[in-house]
Design an enzyme around this catalytic site. Structure first.
Site, PDB file in Angstrom:
ATOM      1  N   SER A 146       0.860  -1.192   0.000  1.00  0.00           N
ATOM      2  CA  SER A 146       0.000   0.000   0.000  1.00  0.00           C
ATOM      3  C   SER A 146       0.892   1.237   0.000  1.00  0.00           C
ATOM      4  O   SER A 146       2.035   1.194   0.478  1.00  0.00           O
ATOM      5  CB  SER A 146      -0.880   0.008   1.259  1.00  0.00           C
ATOM      6  OG  SER A 146      -1.531   1.259   1.422  1.00  0.00           O
ATOM      7  N   TYR A 159      -1.739  -1.054  10.269  1.00  0.00           N
ATOM      8  CA  TYR A 159      -1.828  -1.285   8.829  1.00  0.00           C
ATOM      9  C   TYR A 159      -0.592  -0.719   8.133  1.00  0.00           C
ATOM     10  O   TYR A 159       0.056  -1.407   7.337  1.00  0.00           O
ATOM     11  CB  TYR A 159      -3.100  -0.638   8.278  1.00  0.00           C
ATOM     12  CG  TYR A 159      -3.319  -0.891   6.802  1.00  0.00           C
ATOM     13  CD1 TYR A 159      -3.892  -2.073   6.364  1.00  0.00           C
ATOM     14  CD2 TYR A 159      -2.959   0.056   5.848  1.00  0.00           C
ATOM     15  CE1 TYR A 159      -4.103  -2.325   5.013  1.00  0.00           C
ATOM     16  CE2 TYR A 159      -3.158  -0.179   4.501  1.00  0.00           C
ATOM     17  CZ  TYR A 159      -3.733  -1.363   4.089  1.00  0.00           C
ATOM     18  OH  TYR A 159      -3.923  -1.601   2.750  1.00  0.00           O
TER      19      TYR A 159
END
Length: 255
Positions: A146, A159
């Protein structure tokens, strides 16, 4: 002229294949000729993806898999081999996100995020690599990271940490496995439109976020498929340890 992106004869296993990015990845790989193995914890969404792939003329197998369980991962690869043969493309796409300020977050939520996003990818990638080495076949592992592995956002500490660590794992495994012809790369998506986030981006807060993307728009799953096919196929045969960022220029923005 030879199609360097052709995946005919290849077997691709995709985790988190029941929806969102995973179902799009499965469709793209199948369209390029790969037989696809659809993995996830919930069978229903996997069946939906498989029906879509088959409806477009592709071949798909549904294999339950929990990436946080080593026995489940091994059993999943056994099932994949029974269906189509040795898996030589893996897309580590399964992921979760716990959203809360770090000081308010439950430890269980932190640990689950690291377990699925980082440890799960390690389990799946190494299981694939061991089996490829046993039969002396080359292969490609593609980790889905990401842009939050490069920059941060509020209330998403586990995350962001897991995705940053996954990029370092990608480079480490690439170094170790290059001698076996096993390439390990990553794709770092920016904000991609899915059923989960589409509603948010229609809100005022979501529209403000869109304005921070230089292209002023969300990406779509199809925007990731080109990078995926490059890394999965012979077109990317000299690439390993690389991360391809697909984010509409978001990482370049200081807005």
């Amino acid at each position: 002229m030879t199609d360097r992106f052709d995946l005919t004869g290849r077997v691709a296993l995709i985790t988190g294949a029941g929806g969102g990015l995973g179902s799009g990845f499965a469709a793209g790989l199948a369209e390029a000729g790969a037989k696809v193995v659809l993995c996830g914890r919930s069978e229903g969404p996997l069946v939906t993806t498989a029906d879509s792939v088959r409806g477009a003329g592709g071949e798909a197998a549904v294999v339950p898999m929990d990436v946080s369980d080593a026995e489940s991962v091994a059993a999943g690869f056994d099932a994949a081999e029974k269906a189509f043969g040795t898996v030589d493309i893996v897309v580590c796409n399964a992921g979760v996100a716990a959203a809360a300020p770090a000081m308010d977050m439950e430890e269980a939520d932190w640990l689950k995020t690291i377990e699925v996003n980082l440890n799960g990818c390690w389990r799946v990638a190494t299981e694939c690599a061991r089996r490829l080495r046993q039969v002396e076949k080359p292969g490609s592992v593609i980790n889905i990271t990401s842009i939050l592995g490069h920059r941060v956002a509020a209330a998403l500490a586990p995350y962001a940490a897991s995705k940053s660590a996954l990029e370092q794992l990608t480079r480490s495994l690439a170094l170790e496995w290059a001698r076996y012809g096993i390439r390990v790369n990553a794709i770092a998506p920016g904000y991609i439109s899915t059923d989960i986030n589409r509603g948010f981006f229609e809100t005022e807060a979501g529209q403000k976020m869109l304005k921070r993307i230089p292209q002023r728009q969300l990406g779509h799953v199809d925007d990731l498929v080109g990078a995926l096919l490059l890394l999965a196929s012979d077109a990317g045969r000299y690439m390993t340890g690389s991360t391809i960022v697909v984010d509409g220029g978001h990482l370049q923005s200081t807005l």
